[in-house]
Write a protein that holds these residues in place. Structure first.
Motif, mmCIF file in Angstrom:
data_model
loop_
_atom_site.group_PDB
_atom_site.id
_atom_site.type_symbol
_atom_site.label_atom_id
_atom_site.label_comp_id
_atom_site.label_asym_id
_atom_site.label_seq_id
_atom_site.Cartn_x
_atom_site.Cartn_y
_atom_site.Cartn_z
ATOM 1 N N ASP A 88 -3.794 -16.414 -3.689
ATOM 2 C CA ASP A 88 -3.000 -16.169 -4.904
ATOM 3 C C ASP A 88 -1.851 -17.164 -5.106
ATOM 4 O O ASP A 88 -0.739 -16.789 -5.516
ATOM 5 N N GLU A 95 -0.910 -3.472 3.107
ATOM 6 C CA GLU A 95 -2.085 -2.798 2.548
ATOM 7 C C GLU A 95 -2.982 -2.271 3.659
ATOM 8 O O GLU A 95 -3.238 -2.973 4.646
ATOM 9 N N ASP A 139 3.069 -4.427 -10.906
ATOM 10 C CA ASP A 139 2.765 -5.627 -10.128
ATOM 11 C C ASP A 139 2.443 -6.757 -11.117
ATOM 12 O O ASP A 139 1.293 -6.956 -11.506
ATOM 13 N N HIS A 167 -0.259 -9.694 -10.015
ATOM 14 C CA HIS A 167 -1.715 -9.545 -10.145
ATOM 15 C C HIS A 167 -2.153 -9.280 -11.577
ATOM 16 O O HIS A 167 -3.299 -9.547 -11.923
ATOM 17 N N GLY A 224 -5.087 -0.775 -1.852
ATOM 18 C CA GLY A 224 -5.381 -1.831 -2.819
ATOM 19 C C GLY A 224 -6.381 -1.389 -3.878
ATOM 20 O O GLY A 224 -7.092 -0.378 -3.730
ATOM 21 N N ALA A 225 -6.429 -2.179 -4.949
ATOM 22 C CA ALA A 225 -7.257 -1.838 -6.113
ATOM 23 C C ALA A 225 -8.744 -1.738 -5.775
ATOM 24 O O ALA A 225 -9.468 -0.939 -6.364
ATOM 25 N N ARG A 226 -9.200 -2.553 -4.816
ATOM 26 C CA ARG A 226 -10.621 -2.518 -4.459
ATOM 27 C C ARG A 226 -10.948 -1.342 -3.544
ATOM 28 O O ARG A 226 -12.112 -1.053 -3.296
ATOM 29 N N ARG A 257 6.912 -7.023 1.354
ATOM 30 C CA ARG A 257 5.470 -6.805 1.368
ATOM 31 C C ARG A 257 4.774 -8.022 1.969
ATOM 32 O O ARG A 257 5.230 -9.167 1.811
ATOM 33 N N ARG A 287 -1.456 -2.632 -11.440
ATOM 34 C CA ARG A 287 -1.730 -4.060 -11.190
ATOM 35 C C ARG A 287 -2.746 -4.616 -12.178
ATOM 36 O O ARG A 287 -3.286 -5.704 -11.987
ATOM 37 N N LYS A 320 -6.923 -8.720 4.030
ATOM 38 C CA LYS A 320 -7.056 -9.109 2.627
ATOM 39 C C LYS A 320 -8.478 -8.900 2.120
ATOM 40 O O LYS A 320 -9.400 -9.586 2.572
ATOM 41 N N PRO A 321 -8.666 -7.987 1.183
ATOM 42 C CA PRO A 321 -10.004 -7.824 0.594
ATOM 43 C C PRO A 321 -10.237 -8.942 -0.417
ATOM 44 O O PRO A 321 -9.577 -8.993 -1.446
ATOM 45 N N LYS A 343 -2.495 1.569 -5.675
ATOM 46 C CA LYS A 343 -2.766 0.693 -6.819
ATOM 47 C C LYS A 343 -3.863 1.310 -7.680
ATOM 48 O O LYS A 343 -4.734 2.039 -7.166
ATOM 49 N N TRP A 382 0.286 0.640 1.326
ATOM 50 C CA TRP A 382 -0.303 0.730 -0.008
ATOM 51 C C TRP A 382 -1.824 0.604 0.083
ATOM 52 O O TRP A 382 -2.353 0.021 1.021
ATOM 53 N N CYS A 398 1.651 -12.740 -0.862
ATOM 54 C CA CYS A 398 0.344 -12.093 -0.980
ATOM 55 C C CYS A 398 -0.157 -11.828 0.439
ATOM 56 O O CYS A 398 -0.462 -10.693 0.788
ATOM 57 N N GLU A 423 4.916 -10.841 -5.879
ATOM 58 C CA GLU A 423 4.533 -11.758 -4.806
ATOM 59 C C GLU A 423 5.485 -12.949 -4.764
ATOM 60 O O GLU A 423 5.704 -13.628 -5.773
HETATM 61 C C1 PEP Z 1 -2.465 -7.829 -3.115
HETATM 62 O O1 PEP Z 1 -1.530 -7.034 -3.354
HETATM 63 O O2 PEP Z 1 -2.301 -8.956 -2.617
HETATM 64 C C2 PEP Z 1 -3.824 -7.448 -3.565
HETATM 65 C C3 PEP Z 1 -4.918 -7.791 -2.899
HETATM 66 O O3 PEP Z 1 -3.797 -6.784 -4.707
HETATM 67 P P1 PEP Z 1 -4.859 -5.923 -5.538
HETATM 68 O O4 PEP Z 1 -5.330 -4.841 -4.612
HETATM 69 O O5 PEP Z 1 -4.011 -5.420 -6.659
HETATM 70 O O6 PEP Z 1 -5.933 -6.866 -6.002
#
Ligand code: PEP
Ligand code: MN
Length: 263
Positions: A239, A87, A199, A202, A108-110, A49, A165, A54-55, A135, A106, A25, A228
């Motif tokens: 994670d 990311e 994924d 997640h 990320g989802a946020r 990866r 994800r 990290k968000p 994502k 990549w 992660c 991961e």
């Molecule tokens: C990640 O890939 O560690 C991550 C933060 O994922 P996601 O954007 O899918 O929450």
């Protein structure tokens, strides 16, 4: 929008399903990154990866090692021969990652939920030929996901891929993020050329769901998996409950039944 996409495959990567991306992660320490990367490379995996920015949902957690981790990813490339992915969430991340020679980016989802952020990344990538995986947004909004592809495409990025994800929900009984498989399936109907990765880490949020989710993704003809993996999952800084060792990863991948997607 009609899109003419190009393959995200990098030289030396077997395009057979599933294309596997694996790694922790978060990049935590140089030792953790190198030990995990060597374990993963030993299993024949070609794409690594690690998150360095990290968000996190709440402040106070580990928010990533930052640009220092790029040097560790460079070392992974040099010492294992794997391609490296990370990311990006801002234009500065993009510039730093490209400067360090990161092979795959990549979103990320946020970040996918925020059109301003996606546009900023797209603008920073103008004129650059790098594969970008997007994502799904945390909320089940297919149009927002497709809009992100259109923004990147509009900036000239042709090597695009999707990562499913799962989708956030208030009720987290079985899954950390609900799979709602019909959404990535509809994405494939709308964008048939787009490779789709699953994924399972997640979506499931727990180790024991990684194998069945990988199999489901294969049964649904997904192209790849992003999983991961950490050399010491219980001690992971983010994670922890969903990461698996490189040995378990290898076991999970070997158990998969891959059926011909045309049958
Ligand atoms: C990640 O890939 O560690 C991550 C933060 O994922 P996601 O954007 O899918 O929450
Ligand atoms: Mn994670």
């Amino acid at each position: 929008m009609e899109m003419q996409l190009e393959s995200i495959m990098l030289p030396g990567i077997d395009p057979q399903r599933p294309v596997v991306i694996a790694g922790p992660c978060s990049a935590e320490t140089e030792e953790q990154v190198m030990e995990t990367a060597k374990g993963i490379a030993d299993k024949g995996i070609k794409l690594f990866r690690a998150g360095i920015w990290k968000p996190r949902t709440k402040p106070g957690g580990f928010e990533g090692i930052g640009a220092e981790g790029l040097q560790w990813l460079k070392r992974v490339k040099k010492e294992t021969g794997m391609y490296v992915a990370t990311e990006v969430a801002t234009k500065d991340h993009v510039f730093e990652a490209l400067k360090a020679g990161i092979d795959v980016l990549w979103i990320g989802a946020r970040t996918t939920v925020n059109p301003f952020a996606v546009q900023e990344i797209a603008d920073a990538l103008k004129g650059v030929d790098v594969p970008v995986l997007i994502k799904n947004p945390v909320n089940p909004d297919l149009e927002l996901w497709i809009g992100a592809f259109e923004r990147l495409y509009g900036a000239g990025i042709r090597r695009l891929g999707a990562i499913h994800r799962g989708f956030s929900s208030y009720d987290k009984k079985m899954y950390r993020n609900l799979p709602l498989w019909h959404i990535p399936i509809e994405l494939r109907r709308r964008m048939p050329e787009l490779p789709i990765f699953c994924d399972p880490s997640h979506i499931g949020g727990k180790r024991e769901l990684v194998a069945p989710l990988c199999q489901q993704a294969m049964d649904l003809s997904f192209d790849g998996l992003i999983i991961e993996s950490h050399c010491n999952p219980d001690c992971a800084w983010s994670d922890a409950s969903q990461q698996i060792t490189p040995d378990v990863l290898d076991y999970v991948l070997n158990l998969l039944v891959i059926r011909d997607s045309n049958q």
